[in-house]
Write a protein that holds these residues in place. Sequence first.
Motif, mmCIF file in Angstrom:
data_model
loop_
_atom_site.group_PDB
_atom_site.id
_atom_site.type_symbol
_atom_site.label_atom_id
_atom_site.label_comp_id
_atom_site.label_asym_id
_atom_site.label_seq_id
_atom_site.Cartn_x
_atom_site.Cartn_y
_atom_site.Cartn_z
ATOM 1 N N LEU A 12 42.849 -47.952 -13.518
ATOM 2 C CA LEU A 12 45.016 -48.562 -13.752
ATOM 3 C C LEU A 12 45.262 -47.694 -12.604
ATOM 4 C CD1 LEU A 12 45.833 -49.240 -17.407
ATOM 5 C CD2 LEU A 12 45.623 -51.283 -15.846
ATOM 6 N N ILE A 13 45.145 -46.613 -12.151
ATOM 7 C CA ILE A 13 45.564 -45.307 -11.726
ATOM 8 C C ILE A 13 45.386 -45.973 -10.406
ATOM 9 C CG2 ILE A 13 45.832 -42.909 -10.980
ATOM 10 C CD1 ILE A 13 45.583 -41.802 -13.301
ATOM 11 N N GLY A 14 44.059 -46.256 -9.556
ATOM 12 C CA GLY A 14 43.312 -46.324 -8.749
ATOM 13 C C GLY A 14 44.065 -48.014 -8.282
ATOM 14 N N SER A 15 44.237 -48.955 -9.307
ATOM 15 C CA SER A 15 44.946 -50.103 -8.721
ATOM 16 C C SER A 15 46.444 -49.641 -8.214
ATOM 17 C CB SER A 15 45.067 -51.189 -9.504
ATOM 18 O OG SER A 15 45.858 -50.316 -10.974
ATOM 19 N N ILE A 16 47.280 -48.900 -8.407
ATOM 20 C CA ILE A 16 48.813 -48.768 -8.003
ATOM 21 C C ILE A 16 48.773 -49.112 -6.609
ATOM 22 C CG2 ILE A 16 50.638 -47.445 -7.831
ATOM 23 C CD1 ILE A 16 49.889 -46.446 -10.303
ATOM 24 N N GLN A 257 34.610 -63.362 -8.123
ATOM 25 C CA GLN A 257 35.027 -64.820 -7.780
ATOM 26 C C GLN A 257 36.761 -64.581 -8.642
ATOM 27 O OE1 GLN A 257 33.683 -66.862 -5.927
ATOM 28 N NE2 GLN A 257 32.408 -66.083 -5.929
ATOM 29 N N ALA A 258 37.554 -64.118 -9.037
ATOM 30 C CA ALA A 258 38.397 -64.490 -9.602
ATOM 31 C C ALA A 258 39.478 -64.802 -8.419
ATOM 32 C CB ALA A 258 39.091 -63.303 -10.820
ATOM 33 N N ALA A 259 39.558 -64.245 -7.287
ATOM 34 C CA ALA A 259 41.052 -64.034 -5.759
ATOM 35 C C ALA A 259 40.117 -65.785 -5.902
ATOM 36 C CB ALA A 259 40.670 -63.043 -5.483
ATOM 37 N N ALA A 302 48.433 -58.820 -9.063
ATOM 38 C CA ALA A 302 48.309 -58.498 -10.750
ATOM 39 C C ALA A 302 46.676 -58.572 -11.305
ATOM 40 C CB ALA A 302 49.426 -58.102 -11.297
ATOM 41 N N MET A 303 47.073 -59.923 -11.936
ATOM 42 C CA MET A 303 45.869 -60.920 -12.384
ATOM 43 C C MET A 303 44.137 -60.548 -11.799
ATOM 44 S SD MET A 303 47.523 -64.933 -12.571
ATOM 45 C CE MET A 303 45.924 -65.673 -12.709
ATOM 46 N N ILE A 305 43.160 -58.003 -10.225
ATOM 47 C CA ILE A 305 42.917 -56.467 -10.715
ATOM 48 C C ILE A 305 42.158 -56.511 -11.765
ATOM 49 C CG2 ILE A 305 44.419 -54.136 -10.973
ATOM 50 C CD1 ILE A 305 45.890 -54.180 -8.630
ATOM 51 N N ALA A 306 43.215 -57.505 -12.750
ATOM 52 C CA ALA A 306 42.859 -56.971 -14.459
ATOM 53 C C ALA A 306 41.861 -58.281 -15.199
ATOM 54 C CB ALA A 306 43.816 -57.643 -15.435
ATOM 55 N N VAL A 307 41.344 -58.593 -14.031
ATOM 56 C CA VAL A 307 39.939 -59.592 -14.294
ATOM 57 C C VAL A 307 39.165 -58.296 -13.929
ATOM 58 C CG1 VAL A 307 38.721 -61.283 -13.756
ATOM 59 C CG2 VAL A 307 40.519 -61.505 -14.342
ATOM 60 N N ASN A 308 39.311 -58.137 -12.361
ATOM 61 C CA ASN A 308 38.973 -56.343 -12.386
ATOM 62 C C ASN A 308 37.913 -55.427 -12.947
ATOM 63 O OD1 ASN A 308 37.317 -57.519 -9.456
ATOM 64 N ND2 ASN A 308 38.494 -57.933 -9.096
ATOM 65 N N LEU A 309 38.923 -55.064 -13.704
ATOM 66 C CA LEU A 309 38.980 -54.216 -14.650
ATOM 67 C C LEU A 309 38.325 -54.548 -16.284
ATOM 68 C CD1 LEU A 309 39.599 -51.510 -15.489
ATOM 69 C CD2 LEU A 309 42.688 -52.843 -16.144
ATOM 70 N N LEU A 310 38.664 -55.865 -16.425
ATOM 71 C CA LEU A 310 37.927 -56.427 -17.750
ATOM 72 C C LEU A 310 36.297 -56.252 -17.334
ATOM 73 C CD1 LEU A 310 40.297 -59.114 -19.044
ATOM 74 C CD2 LEU A 310 40.036 -56.429 -19.786
#
Length: 329
Positions: A12-16, A257-259, A302-303, A305-310
């Motif tokens: 999350l910190i790295g996604s900012i 593949q989310a993007a 943001a979507m 990033i969230a998918v890759n986080l999961l």
Amino acid sequence: MHRAWTLMRRRLIGSIPVLLIVVMGTFLLMEMAPGDAVDAYLVSLGGGDAGLAAQLRQSYGLDQSAFSRLLFYLGSLACFDLGWSLAFDRPILSLIAERLPNTLWLMGTATALAFMLGSVLGVVAGARPGSLTDRVLSIGSLALYATPSFWLGLVLILIFAVDLRWFPTAGIETVASGKAGMARVFDVAWHLVLPVASLGFIYLALFLRMMRSGMAEVWRLDFVLAARARGISRLRLVLRHVARNALLPLVTMLGLQAATMLGGSVVVESVFAVPGFGRLAHEAVAARDAPLLTGIIVVSAAMVIAVNLLVDIAYGFLDPRVGRGEEVS
């Protein structure tokens, strides 16, 4: 669990910085593009004088410098305010919240279809490399992956909607049907069959080929050869050893593949007239609505990033070695 939370916090910190780069890059691209929303509005009216154009630009804040507008947008974004849509004359956040669920339904269902069915078919193909089943599935997946999603969507419409009349040709639900509860859920699912098929089948071929290639590599590993030497049955060897280890690259590809899936939804939503996120982006480009398009890109980033986080968290549970180095550091 502690390792998962540590990994999530670091991601999350790295996604900012990534979001900041996306926002500033998108803003600069919008500035370089010719024309603006006022020009598109005046064209839709059939023309207008310079005084009206200057008044509109002043009311929308387009007369200020690009740097001032960028700072104002970053400050608004920090307060979760995406701004005001010039084309739709309403808040961008409410407009996105209205369209986004349709795209999430489409993307989520298509991703689940592609991942599960592609994994199963990949296991079937990789269970016996070089067999007739393996060759048929490999050739079929290659042909399917080379098929454009819009062409596949048009073919599905002609066959299943026009000729057979099994499914509707467009839309997300029956207009003014008055359905509610489970009746509406089934109506939406009925409308999503063809869009999900046209979007999911393309990526199904990708997951199939990756699963098959992963299993072909795992078959040559030492622990598989040792298990075969101990006389373990082939079915147990495939399901508990080979397929499980070949599944890890697919989980990584699911995040990558989310993007691409989000970009493919733009085409599919246009073909099937689904009022979703991708079609909203197309309308924003046509209207030269820079604030709306910027908000769409920010939410899309943001979507992703969230998918890759999961996916990172899921990968950490599947492979306990992931994240140990970060936890120690």
